[in-house]
Design a protein around this motif. Structure first.
Motif, PDB file in Angstrom:
ATOM      1  N   TYR A  77       0.802  -1.515   0.071  1.00  0.00           N
ATOM      2  CA  TYR A  77       0.460  -0.213  -0.037  1.00  0.00           C
ATOM      3  C   TYR A  77       1.500   1.438  -0.059  1.00  0.00           C
ATOM      4  O   TYR A  77       0.724   2.399  -0.653  1.00  0.00           O
ATOM      5  N   GLU A  78       2.085   1.535   0.990  1.00  0.00           N
ATOM      6  CA  GLU A  78       2.600   2.609   0.935  1.00  0.00           C
ATOM      7  C   GLU A  78       3.416   2.587  -0.692  1.00  0.00           C
ATOM      8  O   GLU A  78       3.376   3.545  -0.967  1.00  0.00           O
ATOM      9  N   LYS A 114       1.346   4.010  -3.335  1.00  0.00           N
ATOM     10  CA  LYS A 114       0.903   5.851  -2.543  1.00  0.00           C
ATOM     11  C   LYS A 114       2.169   6.796  -3.331  1.00  0.00           C
ATOM     12  O   LYS A 114       2.028   7.850  -4.455  1.00  0.00           O
ATOM     13  N   LYS A 120       1.489   6.815  -7.025  1.00  0.00           N
ATOM     14  CA  LYS A 120       0.679   7.658  -7.497  1.00  0.00           C
ATOM     15  C   LYS A 120       1.331   8.915  -7.161  1.00  0.00           C
ATOM     16  O   LYS A 120       0.575  10.187  -7.756  1.00  0.00           O
ATOM     17  N   GLU A 121       1.750   8.742  -6.378  1.00  0.00           N
ATOM     18  CA  GLU A 121       1.883  10.217  -6.636  1.00  0.00           C
ATOM     19  C   GLU A 121       3.369  10.339  -7.343  1.00  0.00           C
ATOM     20  O   GLU A 121       3.108  12.038  -7.132  1.00  0.00           O
ATOM     21  N   ARG A 128       2.232   7.727 -12.357  1.00  0.00           N
ATOM     22  CA  ARG A 128       1.367   7.752 -11.856  1.00  0.00           C
ATOM     23  C   ARG A 128       0.139   7.111 -12.210  1.00  0.00           C
ATOM     24  O   ARG A 128      -0.601   6.359 -12.088  1.00  0.00           O
ATOM     25  N   ARG A 130      -8.743   0.469   1.001  1.00  0.00           N
ATOM     26  CA  ARG A 130      -8.109   1.573   0.838  1.00  0.00           C
ATOM     27  C   ARG A 130      -7.500   1.536  -0.319  1.00  0.00           C
ATOM     28  O   ARG A 130      -6.739   2.331  -0.988  1.00  0.00           O
ATOM     29  N   CYS A 131      -6.921   0.000  -0.694  1.00  0.00           N
ATOM     30  CA  CYS A 131      -5.899   0.019  -1.366  1.00  0.00           C
ATOM     31  C   CYS A 131      -7.258   0.714  -2.878  1.00  0.00           C
ATOM     32  O   CYS A 131      -5.779   1.115  -4.127  1.00  0.00           O
ATOM     33  N   GLU A 144      -9.789   2.993  -3.280  1.00  0.00           N
ATOM     34  CA  GLU A 144      -9.798   4.325  -4.009  1.00  0.00           C
ATOM     35  C   GLU A 144      -8.245   4.974  -3.770  1.00  0.00           C
ATOM     36  O   GLU A 144      -7.907   6.358  -4.292  1.00  0.00           O
ATOM     37  N   GLU A 145      -6.886   4.356  -3.339  1.00  0.00           N
ATOM     38  CA  GLU A 145      -5.964   4.732  -3.630  1.00  0.00           C
ATOM     39  C   GLU A 145      -5.231   4.721  -5.029  1.00  0.00           C
ATOM     40  O   GLU A 145      -4.505   5.452  -5.248  1.00  0.00           O
TER      41      GLU A 145
END
Length: 223
Positions: A99-100, A103, A106-107, A112, A130-131, A133-134
């Motif tokens: 997950y990290e 992120k 995607k940043e 991305r 959560r994944c 949605e990210e």
């Protein structure tokens, strides 16, 4: 002096080469696979190669960031030289979770838009949501199957339109997705053909070495 990330990229890309430009029917999909488990890395690498994909495998999120040039070190290798079409990462890894890593990707303005698929042996509702949605393209419950890889490849090769359509359907059918994840799953035996490429000592230590039909599990709600 070359940075650690550049050295890593050179050593890995000597094996797989570079894929430049957009993906077409005549080009191979270049996949970056991230997993701390040696056995799981070998399994996903084998499945991707069977599906005619180029594969680069690394053992951690930090190594993935090094390879992509997102580790903060100045790099001479740009996005146009290092073309990755898909990133598949395990969720539970020491140091940096999938997950990290998602992120961080995607940043990044350069990466991305690359589809990221999360793989996990746990179907935890909050984690899945959560994944997605990210920005994760998909959340796959291990063991990853050849049909999973082929389906994802077809979506990526289909282009942006297919991916946007898929994301729209996925949002509307989120509850159906969660329901399907709770269905009984047949765990592959390490003696099955899918694991023939593994050395015997790895087959015996494989987490899929017991053939069993699990009962329908309850979706876990913890994070």
């Amino acid at each position: 002096m070359a940075t650690a990330g550049e050295i890593l990229r050179r050593s890995l890309t000597e094996e797989v080469g570079f894929s430049k430009g957009s993906v077409s029917g005549s080009e191979e999909l270049h996949v970056l696979a991230v997993d701390d488990s040696f056995v799981d890395r070998k399994v996903i690498e084998r499945l991707l190669k069977i599906s005619s994909c180029k594969v680069t495998v690394v053992e951690s999120g930090s190594r993935a960031l090094q390879y992509l040039g997102l580790d903060g070190e100045k790099s001479s290798v740009g996005f146009n030289d290092l073309k990755i079409n898909l990133i598949m990462t395990d969720y539970s890894m020491p140091g940096m979770t999938g997950y990290e890593l998602l992120k961080k990707i995607k940043e990044s303005s350069a990466f991305r838009e690359i589809p990221v698929v999360i793989m996990s042996s746990e179907n935890i509702l909050a984690r899945i949501d959560r994944c997605l949605e990210e920005g994760a393209e998909e959340y796959i419950i291990k063991p990853v199957k050849l049909s999973d890889v082929k389906r994802i490849k077809d979506v990526i090769m289909g282009g942006d339109g297919e991916q946007k359509k898929r994301k729209s359907v996925r949002k509307r059918g989120r509850e159906d997705c969660f329901y399907s994840l709770s269905q009984p799953q047949l765990v592959q035996s390490s003696s099955s053909p899918a694991f023939d490429f593994l050395p015997s000592e790895l087959q015996s230590s494989s987490p899929f070495s017991t053939l069993s039909l699990s009962k329908r599990p309850k979706l876990q709600t913890r994070d």
